[in-house]
Scaffold this motif. Structure first.
Motif, PDB file in Angstrom:
ATOM      1  N   SER A  32       0.849  -1.205   0.000  1.00 11.23           N
ATOM      2  CA  SER A  32       0.000   0.000   0.000  1.00 11.23           C
ATOM      3  C   SER A  32       0.878   1.245   0.000  1.00 11.23           C
ATOM      4  O   SER A  32       1.835   1.339   0.759  1.00 11.23           O
ATOM      5  N   LYS A  33       0.530   2.202  -0.849  1.00 11.68           N
ATOM      6  CA  LYS A  33       1.315   3.433  -0.979  1.00 11.68           C
ATOM      7  C   LYS A  33       0.748   4.591  -0.165  1.00 11.68           C
ATOM      8  O   LYS A  33       1.473   5.471   0.271  1.00 11.68           O
ATOM      9  N   ILE A  34      -0.574   4.595   0.024  1.00  9.31           N
ATOM     10  CA  ILE A  34      -1.244   5.660   0.755  1.00  9.31           C
ATOM     11  C   ILE A  34      -2.122   5.015   1.826  1.00  9.31           C
ATOM     12  O   ILE A  34      -2.836   4.056   1.535  1.00  9.31           O
ATOM     13  N   VAL A  35      -2.059   5.550   3.039  1.00  5.78           N
ATOM     14  CA  VAL A  35      -2.882   5.048   4.129  1.00  5.78           C
ATOM     15  C   VAL A  35      -3.953   6.099   4.432  1.00  5.78           C
ATOM     16  O   VAL A  35      -3.635   7.282   4.592  1.00  5.78           O
ATOM     17  N   ILE A  36      -5.190   5.662   4.506  1.00  3.53           N
ATOM     18  CA  ILE A  36      -6.299   6.536   4.877  1.00  3.53           C
ATOM     19  C   ILE A  36      -6.711   6.179   6.306  1.00  3.53           C
ATOM     20  O   ILE A  36      -7.142   5.060   6.568  1.00  3.53           O
ATOM     21  N   ILE A  37      -6.524   7.141   7.201  1.00  6.55           N
ATOM     22  CA  ILE A  37      -6.941   6.939   8.587  1.00  6.55           C
ATOM     23  C   ILE A  37      -8.095   7.897   8.855  1.00  6.55           C
ATOM     24  O   ILE A  37      -7.898   9.107   8.962  1.00  6.55           O
ATOM     25  N   GLY A  38      -9.288   7.339   8.911  1.00  5.75           N
ATOM     26  CA  GLY A  38     -10.491   8.127   9.141  1.00  5.75           C
ATOM     27  C   GLY A  38     -11.038   7.866  10.526  1.00  5.75           C
ATOM     28  O   GLY A  38     -10.296   7.527  11.447  1.00  5.75           O
ATOM     29  N   GLN A  39     -12.344   7.999  10.673  1.00  4.07           N
ATOM     30  CA  GLN A  39     -12.965   7.869  11.989  1.00  4.07           C
ATOM     31  C   GLN A  39     -13.396   6.437  12.279  1.00  4.07           C
ATOM     32  O   GLN A  39     -12.664   5.679  12.892  1.00  4.07           O
ATOM     33  N   ASP A  73      -8.055  -0.535  -4.592  1.00  2.00           N
ATOM     34  CA  ASP A  73      -6.861  -1.318  -4.913  1.00  2.00           C
ATOM     35  C   ASP A  73      -5.955  -1.260  -3.680  1.00  2.00           C
ATOM     36  O   ASP A  73      -5.362  -0.224  -3.375  1.00  2.00           O
ATOM     37  N   VAL A  74      -5.855  -2.372  -2.952  1.00  2.00           N
ATOM     38  CA  VAL A  74      -5.117  -2.382  -1.680  1.00  2.00           C
ATOM     39  C   VAL A  74      -3.627  -2.119  -1.849  1.00  2.00           C
ATOM     40  O   VAL A  74      -2.958  -1.748  -0.886  1.00  2.00           O
ATOM     41  N   GLU A  75      -3.102  -2.303  -3.050  1.00  2.00           N
ATOM     42  CA  GLU A  75      -1.696  -1.960  -3.271  1.00  2.00           C
ATOM     43  C   GLU A  75      -1.522  -0.451  -3.428  1.00  2.00           C
ATOM     44  O   GLU A  75      -0.405   0.056  -3.360  1.00  2.00           O
ATOM     45  N   LYS A  76      -2.619   0.258  -3.620  1.00  2.00           N
ATOM     46  CA  LYS A  76      -2.577   1.722  -3.691  1.00  2.00           C
ATOM     47  C   LYS A  76      -2.990   2.339  -2.352  1.00  2.00           C
ATOM     48  O   LYS A  76      -2.340   3.245  -1.856  1.00  2.00           O
ATOM     49  N   PHE A  77      -4.098   1.864  -1.777  1.00  2.00           N
ATOM     50  CA  PHE A  77      -4.644   2.445  -0.550  1.00  2.00           C
ATOM     51  C   PHE A  77      -4.874   1.399   0.531  1.00  2.00           C
ATOM     52  O   PHE A  77      -5.511   0.386   0.292  1.00  2.00           O
ATOM     53  N   LEU A 118       2.417   8.319   1.897  1.00  2.00           N
ATOM     54  CA  LEU A 118       1.592   9.378   2.462  1.00  2.00           C
ATOM     55  C   LEU A 118       0.510   8.771   3.343  1.00  2.00           C
ATOM     56  O   LEU A 118      -0.046   7.724   3.013  1.00  2.00           O
ATOM     57  N   ILE A 119       0.226   9.445   4.447  1.00  2.00           N
ATOM     58  CA  ILE A 119      -0.869   9.043   5.333  1.00  2.00           C
ATOM     59  C   ILE A 119      -1.869  10.190   5.394  1.00  2.00           C
ATOM     60  O   ILE A 119      -1.508  11.322   5.741  1.00  2.00           O
ATOM     61  N   LEU A 120      -3.117   9.900   5.020  1.00  2.00           N
ATOM     62  CA  LEU A 120      -4.186  10.885   5.102  1.00  2.00           C
ATOM     63  C   LEU A 120      -4.836  10.772   6.476  1.00  2.00           C
ATOM     64  O   LEU A 120      -5.323   9.703   6.839  1.00  2.00           O
ATOM     65  N   LEU A 121      -4.810  11.854   7.231  1.00  2.00           N
ATOM     66  CA  LEU A 121      -5.449  11.892   8.542  1.00  2.00           C
ATOM     67  C   LEU A 121      -6.753  12.657   8.394  1.00  2.00           C
ATOM     68  O   LEU A 121      -6.759  13.881   8.241  1.00  2.00           O
ATOM     69  N   ILE A 122      -7.857  11.917   8.414  1.00  2.00           N
ATOM     70  CA  ILE A 122      -9.167  12.498   8.135  1.00  2.00           C
ATOM     71  C   ILE A 122      -9.945  12.686   9.433  1.00  2.00           C
ATOM     72  O   ILE A 122     -10.305  11.714  10.094  1.00  2.00           O
ATOM     73  N   GLY A 123     -10.174  13.944   9.777  1.00  2.00           N
ATOM     74  CA  GLY A 123     -10.935  14.271  10.975  1.00  2.00           C
ATOM     75  C   GLY A 123     -10.068  14.451  12.208  1.00  2.00           C
ATOM     76  O   GLY A 123      -8.898  14.075  12.246  1.00  2.00           O
ATOM     77  N   LYS A 124     -10.667  15.055  13.202  1.00  2.00           N
ATOM     78  CA  LYS A 124      -9.942  15.436  14.419  1.00  2.00           C
ATOM     79  C   LYS A 124      -9.454  14.241  15.239  1.00  2.00           C
ATOM     80  O   LYS A 124      -8.385  14.305  15.835  1.00  2.00           O
ATOM     81  N   TYR A 125     -10.190  13.141  15.259  1.00  2.00           N
ATOM     82  CA  TYR A 125      -9.750  11.977  16.044  1.00  2.00           C
ATOM     83  C   TYR A 125      -8.404  11.454  15.537  1.00  2.00           C
ATOM     84  O   TYR A 125      -7.495  11.206  16.318  1.00  2.00           O
ATOM     85  N   ALA A 126      -8.290  11.287  14.226  1.00  2.00           N
ATOM     86  CA  ALA A 126      -7.035  10.799  13.634  1.00  2.00           C
ATOM     87  C   ALA A 126      -5.921  11.824  13.809  1.00  2.00           C
ATOM     88  O   ALA A 126      -4.779  11.469  14.137  1.00  2.00           O
ATOM     89  N   GLN A 127      -6.250  13.087  13.606  1.00  2.00           N
ATOM     90  CA  GLN A 127      -5.234  14.134  13.717  1.00  2.00           C
ATOM     91  C   GLN A 127      -4.706  14.252  15.138  1.00  2.00           C
ATOM     92  O   GLN A 127      -3.495  14.312  15.355  1.00  2.00           O
ATOM     93  N   ASP A 128      -5.584  14.250  16.120  1.00  2.00           N
ATOM     94  CA  ASP A 128      -5.139  14.345  17.512  1.00  2.00           C
ATOM     95  C   ASP A 128      -4.301  13.137  17.912  1.00  2.00           C
ATOM     96  O   ASP A 128      -3.301  13.268  18.617  1.00  2.00           O
ATOM     97  N   TYR A 129      -4.695  11.960  17.448  1.00  2.00           N
ATOM     98  CA  TYR A 129      -3.980  10.734  17.817  1.00  2.00           C
ATOM     99  C   TYR A 129      -2.572  10.712  17.219  1.00  2.00           C
ATOM    100  O   TYR A 129      -1.608  10.371  17.910  1.00  2.00           O
ATOM    101  N   TYR A 130      -2.445  11.068  15.956  1.00  2.00           N
ATOM    102  CA  TYR A 130      -1.150  10.968  15.282  1.00  2.00           C
ATOM    103  C   TYR A 130      -0.281  12.210  15.389  1.00  2.00           C
ATOM    104  O   TYR A 130       0.941  12.111  15.431  1.00  2.00           O
TER     105      TYR A 130
END
Length: 190
Positions: A32-39, A73-77, A118-130
């Motif tokens: 995976s090249k990009i990680v999406i961390i949402g809520q 595509d899990v090799e992308k995200f 790249l890691i996408l931090l989506i929303g305040k929960y992910a942002q505060d944690y990381y």
């Protein structure tokens, strides 16, 4: 990695707190090249078992300027929410993500992802944690200062239709941040 995903999919650590029962939703591949961390998953995602399979997901894919096929595509995200199961309904929407998931599973998952750009931090929960103490007081301030967190993290508000009011109040987001996001994604995925 497959074994870890299988173990997570069987997790029941907080089942007594989940009104719809446990159904962990997570996807990842060692490439995976990009990680999406949402809520956390909503009810539609809980029912289908497909992450971001709702209006929020449509909006996110539009923000990223990518197809549904590329998104899944899990090799992308890799899609790793703060809470892997639907947390239940609160007074004004869904409850916050359960706090057990991230400390229990995130480091294990991320340690297997050796090609992340790249890691996408989506929303305040992910942002505060990381971001810990480098997270600003408000999500708006954090997103406005997104460049401070690059090249590792790209910070975003949640793409829920509920946030249309936020976007209308913060027109700079569409004008300044989304073009940069699209460019980052294009550079990584080619």
């Amino acid at each position: 990695m497959k074994e870890l995903i299988k173990t997570i999919s069987q997790c029941t650590v907080c089942k007594e707190h989940l009104s719809l029962g446990p159904r962990p939703i997570v996807t990842a591949h060692k490439k995976s090249k990009i990680v999406i961390i949402g809520q956390a998953p909503g009810t539609v995602v809980h029912k289908t078992g497909i992450p971001w399979n709702d209006k929020s997901g449509e909006n996110l894919r539009q923000w990223l300027n990518i197809s549904r096929e590329d998104f899944y595509d899990v090799e992308k995200f890799a899609i790793i929410p703060m809470g892997f199961c639907y947390p239940g309904k609160g007074k004004t929407g869904d409850l916050p993500p359960r706090k057990e998931c991230a400390p229990l599973w995130h480091n294990q998952l991320l340690s297997h992802l050796t090609e992340v750009e790249l890691i996408l931090l989506i929303g305040k929960y992910a942002q505060d944690y990381y971001l810990k103490e480098s997270s600003r007081k408000t999500l708006t301030e954090t997103v406005k200062n997104y460049q401070e967190y690059l090249p590792k993290y790209f910070v975003l508000p949640h793409p829920s239709p509920r946030n249309n009011i936020w976007q209308a109040k913060n027109e700079w987001f569409k004008r300044l941040v989304l073009p940069e996001l699209k460019n980052e994604i294009k550079c990584i995925l080619g």
